[in-house]
Structures are given as structure tokens and as C-alpha cells.
Design a protein around this motif. Structure first.
Motif, mmCIF file in Angstrom:
data_model
loop_
_atom_site.group_PDB
_atom_site.id
_atom_site.type_symbol
_atom_site.label_atom_id
_atom_site.label_comp_id
_atom_site.label_asym_id
_atom_site.label_seq_id
_atom_site.Cartn_x
_atom_site.Cartn_y
_atom_site.Cartn_z
ATOM 1 N N TRP A 101 0.836 -1.203 0.000
ATOM 2 C CA TRP A 101 0.000 0.000 0.000
ATOM 3 C C TRP A 101 0.870 1.253 0.000
ATOM 4 C CZ3 TRP A 101 -4.197 2.580 -0.897
ATOM 5 C CH2 TRP A 101 -4.526 3.726 -0.182
ATOM 6 N N HIS A 102 1.921 1.254 0.806
ATOM 7 C CA HIS A 102 2.809 2.415 0.860
ATOM 8 C C HIS A 102 3.565 2.614 -0.451
ATOM 9 C CE1 HIS A 102 2.312 3.804 5.001
ATOM 10 N NE2 HIS A 102 2.084 2.543 5.280
ATOM 11 N N GLU A 103 3.804 1.562 -1.186
ATOM 12 C CA GLU A 103 4.479 1.670 -2.482
ATOM 13 C C GLU A 103 3.577 2.244 -3.559
ATOM 14 O OE1 GLU A 103 5.847 -2.219 -3.499
ATOM 15 O OE2 GLU A 103 7.461 -2.204 -2.026
ATOM 16 N N VAL A 104 2.303 1.899 -3.533
ATOM 17 C CA VAL A 104 1.413 2.254 -4.644
ATOM 18 C C VAL A 104 0.601 3.519 -4.425
ATOM 19 C CG1 VAL A 104 1.208 -0.153 -5.386
ATOM 20 C CG2 VAL A 104 -0.552 0.819 -3.893
ATOM 21 N N CYS A 105 0.490 4.009 -3.208
ATOM 22 C CA CYS A 105 -0.368 5.177 -2.988
ATOM 23 C C CYS A 105 0.464 6.439 -2.826
ATOM 24 C CB CYS A 105 -1.272 4.967 -1.777
ATOM 25 S SG CYS A 105 -0.444 5.121 -0.199
ATOM 26 N N SER A 106 -0.195 7.547 -3.102
ATOM 27 C CA SER A 106 0.460 8.835 -2.905
ATOM 28 C C SER A 106 0.408 9.197 -1.423
ATOM 29 C CB SER A 106 -0.246 9.921 -3.722
ATOM 30 O OG SER A 106 -1.551 10.125 -3.209
ATOM 31 N N GLU A 107 1.222 10.150 -1.030
ATOM 32 C CA GLU A 107 1.257 10.580 0.369
ATOM 33 C C GLU A 107 -0.114 11.077 0.815
ATOM 34 O OE1 GLU A 107 3.010 10.763 3.925
ATOM 35 O OE2 GLU A 107 4.132 10.190 2.145
ATOM 36 N N SER A 108 -0.837 11.741 -0.066
ATOM 37 C CA SER A 108 -2.155 12.277 0.305
ATOM 38 C C SER A 108 -3.179 11.168 0.541
ATOM 39 C CB SER A 108 -2.664 13.237 -0.767
ATOM 40 O OG SER A 108 -2.864 12.552 -1.985
ATOM 41 N N HIS A 109 -3.038 10.036 -0.126
ATOM 42 C CA HIS A 109 -3.980 8.930 0.054
ATOM 43 C C HIS A 109 -3.663 8.080 1.286
ATOM 44 C CE1 HIS A 109 -5.421 9.728 -3.993
ATOM 45 N NE2 HIS A 109 -6.492 9.032 -3.641
ATOM 46 N N ARG A 110 -2.437 8.145 1.783
ATOM 47 C CA ARG A 110 -2.049 7.316 2.931
ATOM 48 C C ARG A 110 -2.887 7.601 4.165
ATOM 49 N NH1 ARG A 110 4.293 7.305 2.446
ATOM 50 N NH2 ARG A 110 4.319 6.019 0.596
ATOM 51 N N SER A 111 -3.371 8.816 4.301
ATOM 52 C CA SER A 111 -4.157 9.152 5.485
ATOM 53 C C SER A 111 -5.633 8.788 5.323
ATOM 54 C CB SER A 111 -4.020 10.642 5.812
ATOM 55 O OG SER A 111 -4.557 11.413 4.766
#
Length: 141
Positions: A101-111
Motif C-alpha cells: 500500500w505504501h508503495e502504490v499510494c500517494s502521500e495524500s492517500h495514505r491518510s
């Protein structure tokens, strides 16, 4: 190889009683919990800030959990209950899926726990490797 059980807690979901680390801090503590098997188990927790919320790493063997090992199943039930007691919402997730998940998502989507759950549903529709806990639940694990 051992993989660990993690919990992702979205921004604003942590309640009283959960140690709140600063942005670069990691809080490590042990908690002894009663488990279904009639005993207790001490679980190591590492809590750190992630994506505006928190991530909690445990020393629970996710591989043994997936294999249905009675001890790990019982301790996960106890930790899930502890998480729900201290947080309004969280996702229990297998370590490798979390790294992906951390590899494929942008920083804004992580939250966004909603974005995480949509992605998890697409990756693992049967929910073998994750479970939603708290306010919004899904039928997994």
C-alpha cells in the motif's frame, strides 16, 4: 520468514489511553491481555505517526494467524478488542500488504482509511489478510 500484524489508525480515530507519538517518535510498550484460551499474553506494540494518523506494529505472527494457529487467533481477537476500545476505527493488516500500500499510494492517500479499504478490497476481496475494525466494518477475516 515471519510477518507481523499491523494496525492502521486514521487521523482523529485514536482515543484516550493510546500513547500519541510525535512525528518522528516511536512509542514501544508491552500490554498483557486476556485471551480466549483462558490465559493471558503480553503483546509488544510499536506506535508511530503515519499519514496523519498512526500505525501500530505488533509482535503477533501473521503467518501463524493465517494458518489458523489457535494461540495467534486468540491473541488477535484480544488485540482487536483492545484496539476498538482505544480507537474508533482501524484496519488490521498483514505486514506485506501494508508495505505494498505504501508503495502504490500517494502521500495524500495514505491518510485515507477509506482509500485503503477500497484498495484492500480490490487486492484481497475475501479479506484473508486484513480486517476493518470499529465504526465502519466489512465482512472480512
Amino acid at each position: 520468514m515471519t510477518f507481523w500484524v499491523h494496525y492502521v489508525v486514521p487521523p482523529g480515530a485514536a482515543g484516550n489511553g493510546l500513547p500519541a507519538p510525535g512525528s518522528d517518535d516511536v512509542i514501544v510498550f508491552a500490554q498483557t491481555l486476556d485471551v480466549d484460551s483462558g490465559g493471558d499474553r503480553t503483546v509488544e506494540f510499536s506506535v508511530f505517526a503515519a499519514g496523519g494518523g498512526f500505525q501500530i506494529a505488533t509482535d503477533i505472527d501473521c503467518t501463524a494467524l493465517l494458518r489458523g494457529a489457535a494461540e495467534e487467533v486468540a491473541v488477535v481477537r484480544a488485540v482487536d478488542a483492545w484496539v476498538v476500545e482505544h480507537m474508533s476505527r482501524a484496519v488490521r493488516i498483514h505486514e506485506l500488504l501494508l508495505y505494498r500500500w505504501h508503495e502504490v499510494c500517494s502521500e495524500s492517500h495514505r491518510s485515507s482509511i477509506d482509500a485503503l479499504q477500497r484498495w484492500l478490497t480490490a487486492q484481497d476481496p475475501s479479506g484473508d489478510y486484513w480486517r476493518s475494525l470499529g465504526a465502519v466494518t466489512s465482512t472480512v477475516c
